[in-house]
Design a protein around this motif. Sequence first.
Motif, PDB file in Angstrom:
ATOM      1  N   UNK A  42      41.551  38.663 -27.209  1.00  0.00           N
ATOM      2  CA  UNK A  42      42.260  38.666 -26.062  1.00  0.00           C
ATOM      3  C   UNK A  42      43.680  39.045 -26.474  1.00  0.00           C
ATOM      4  N   UNK A 126      44.450  26.889 -29.495  1.00  0.00           N
ATOM      5  CA  UNK A 126      43.855  25.822 -28.452  1.00  0.00           C
ATOM      6  C   UNK A 126      42.323  25.790 -28.588  1.00  0.00           C
ATOM      7  N   UNK A 134      41.060  16.841 -11.719  1.00  0.00           N
ATOM      8  CA  UNK A 134      42.025  17.836 -10.753  1.00  0.00           C
ATOM      9  C   UNK A 134      43.318  16.742 -10.420  1.00  0.00           C
ATOM     10  N   UNK A 135      43.062  15.639  -9.988  1.00  0.00           N
ATOM     11  CA  UNK A 135      44.437  14.922  -9.263  1.00  0.00           C
ATOM     12  C   UNK A 135      45.131  14.691 -10.691  1.00  0.00           C
ATOM     13  N   UNK A 137      45.373  16.246 -13.508  1.00  0.00           N
ATOM     14  CA  UNK A 137      46.010  17.412 -13.898  1.00  0.00           C
ATOM     15  C   UNK A 137      47.111  18.239 -13.051  1.00  0.00           C
ATOM     16  N   UNK A 138      47.031  18.139 -11.803  1.00  0.00           N
ATOM     17  CA  UNK A 138      47.981  18.438 -11.125  1.00  0.00           C
ATOM     18  C   UNK A 138      49.276  17.538 -11.164  1.00  0.00           C
ATOM     19  N   UNK A 143      45.852  20.685 -17.173  1.00  0.00           N
ATOM     20  CA  UNK A 143      44.533  19.868 -17.323  1.00  0.00           C
ATOM     21  C   UNK A 143      44.042  19.728 -18.679  1.00  0.00           C
ATOM     22  N   UNK A 144      44.771  20.150 -19.601  1.00  0.00           N
ATOM     23  CA  UNK A 144      44.542  20.056 -20.818  1.00  0.00           C
ATOM     24  C   UNK A 144      45.359  18.805 -21.438  1.00  0.00           C
TER      25      UNK A 144
ATOM     26  N   UNK B  32      42.587  20.911  -6.991  1.00  0.00           N
ATOM     27  CA  UNK B  32      41.055  21.391  -7.652  1.00  0.00           C
ATOM     28  C   UNK B  32      41.585  22.917  -7.918  1.00  0.00           C
ATOM     29  N   UNK B  34      44.703  24.020  -8.737  1.00  0.00           N
ATOM     30  CA  UNK B  34      45.145  24.279  -9.773  1.00  0.00           C
ATOM     31  C   UNK B  34      44.477  23.858 -11.251  1.00  0.00           C
ATOM     32  N   UNK B  35      43.868  23.272 -11.054  1.00  0.00           N
ATOM     33  CA  UNK B  35      42.586  22.769 -12.050  1.00  0.00           C
ATOM     34  C   UNK B  35      42.003  24.115 -12.647  1.00  0.00           C
ATOM     35  N   UNK B  38      44.348  26.622 -13.909  1.00  0.00           N
ATOM     36  CA  UNK B  38      44.695  26.370 -15.268  1.00  0.00           C
ATOM     37  C   UNK B  38      43.552  26.495 -16.415  1.00  0.00           C
ATOM     38  N   UNK B  39      42.288  26.476 -15.952  1.00  0.00           N
ATOM     39  CA  UNK B  39      41.042  26.767 -16.851  1.00  0.00           C
ATOM     40  C   UNK B  39      40.967  28.486 -16.677  1.00  0.00           C
ATOM     41  N   UNK B  42      43.055  29.614 -19.651  1.00  0.00           N
ATOM     42  CA  UNK B  42      42.461  29.176 -20.816  1.00  0.00           C
ATOM     43  C   UNK B  42      41.582  30.286 -21.133  1.00  0.00           C
ATOM     44  N   UNK B  44      41.454  33.186 -20.221  1.00  0.00           N
ATOM     45  CA  UNK B  44      42.095  34.551 -20.415  1.00  0.00           C
ATOM     46  C   UNK B  44      42.318  34.746 -21.949  1.00  0.00           C
TER      47      UNK B  44
END
Lengths: 162, 103
Positions: A42, A126, A134-135, A137-138, A143-144, B32, B34-35, B38-39, B42, B44
Amino acid sequence: MDDKLFGINTDSWFSNNESGLSQSCNSSNQVNSSVGNSNVSHTAGSDSTANTGNTINNMTNAINNDNNSNSSNINNNCGSNSNSSSNTHSHNCGCSNSQGCCGVEAPGAEDMPGCRCVGYGYVPWQMIGEVYKPEKGLNEGTVFPELALTIEEYGKICRGGM
Amino acid sequence: MVKYAGEVCDMDLVSKINNSERSVLMRKLQSNYFSAYDMQLYLDTHPKDQKAFEMFKSLVEKTKQLIEEYEEKYGPLTAWGSIKSKTYTWLEEPWSWEREANE
């Protein structure tokens, strides 16, 4: 309630020859065939510059640092992969110094992982493990979990202070 | 298919923000979305990471479901969402970002 959504053993993801960790630290710094894999392609557009190629090498070295116990092998051989089929690459790297991969080692860079040469950025690769629901994460902004750090925490981790 | 435990919303966290059914649903949708995004970021950089892709698919599917649910109950989230209606309902207030829609 556990905030982690998935619990994944990442070791197995990068333990075979498809891991994309094969090395090619040649002195020309060109992007080459060994970076055409899932983990590095990438960043390596076909029109990548020489610097990009070297950065990729730095990154793959970092991966090896994370995944191999024999770090001396990495440092001395441009990050030769411990996987069975990749060692052939390690002897073609054209390393010009003890760290391999590039020219002038940065002063005082002894404690840095991967390639430690002047003018090259280093970003640890990474590898996904658990992720937040999700909650959560926001709320955390990612989320990581490994990225959910304040700038103060981040600095301490990089200096080995945590 | 990867099991998606995140389908269970963290209601304790949501309730600290506000309690209306509409705002809870919006928060769940935002989480959801947002998650999933974000995924996506990753992926990408790790396009062949199949496990991450399974998570991404799960999150996108859930987000699409939540968008459907929200728009069915409270109207379009975007102008394009109004095509499910008989008329152009996008101009009907409150819009999703307005206070009245999130109390």
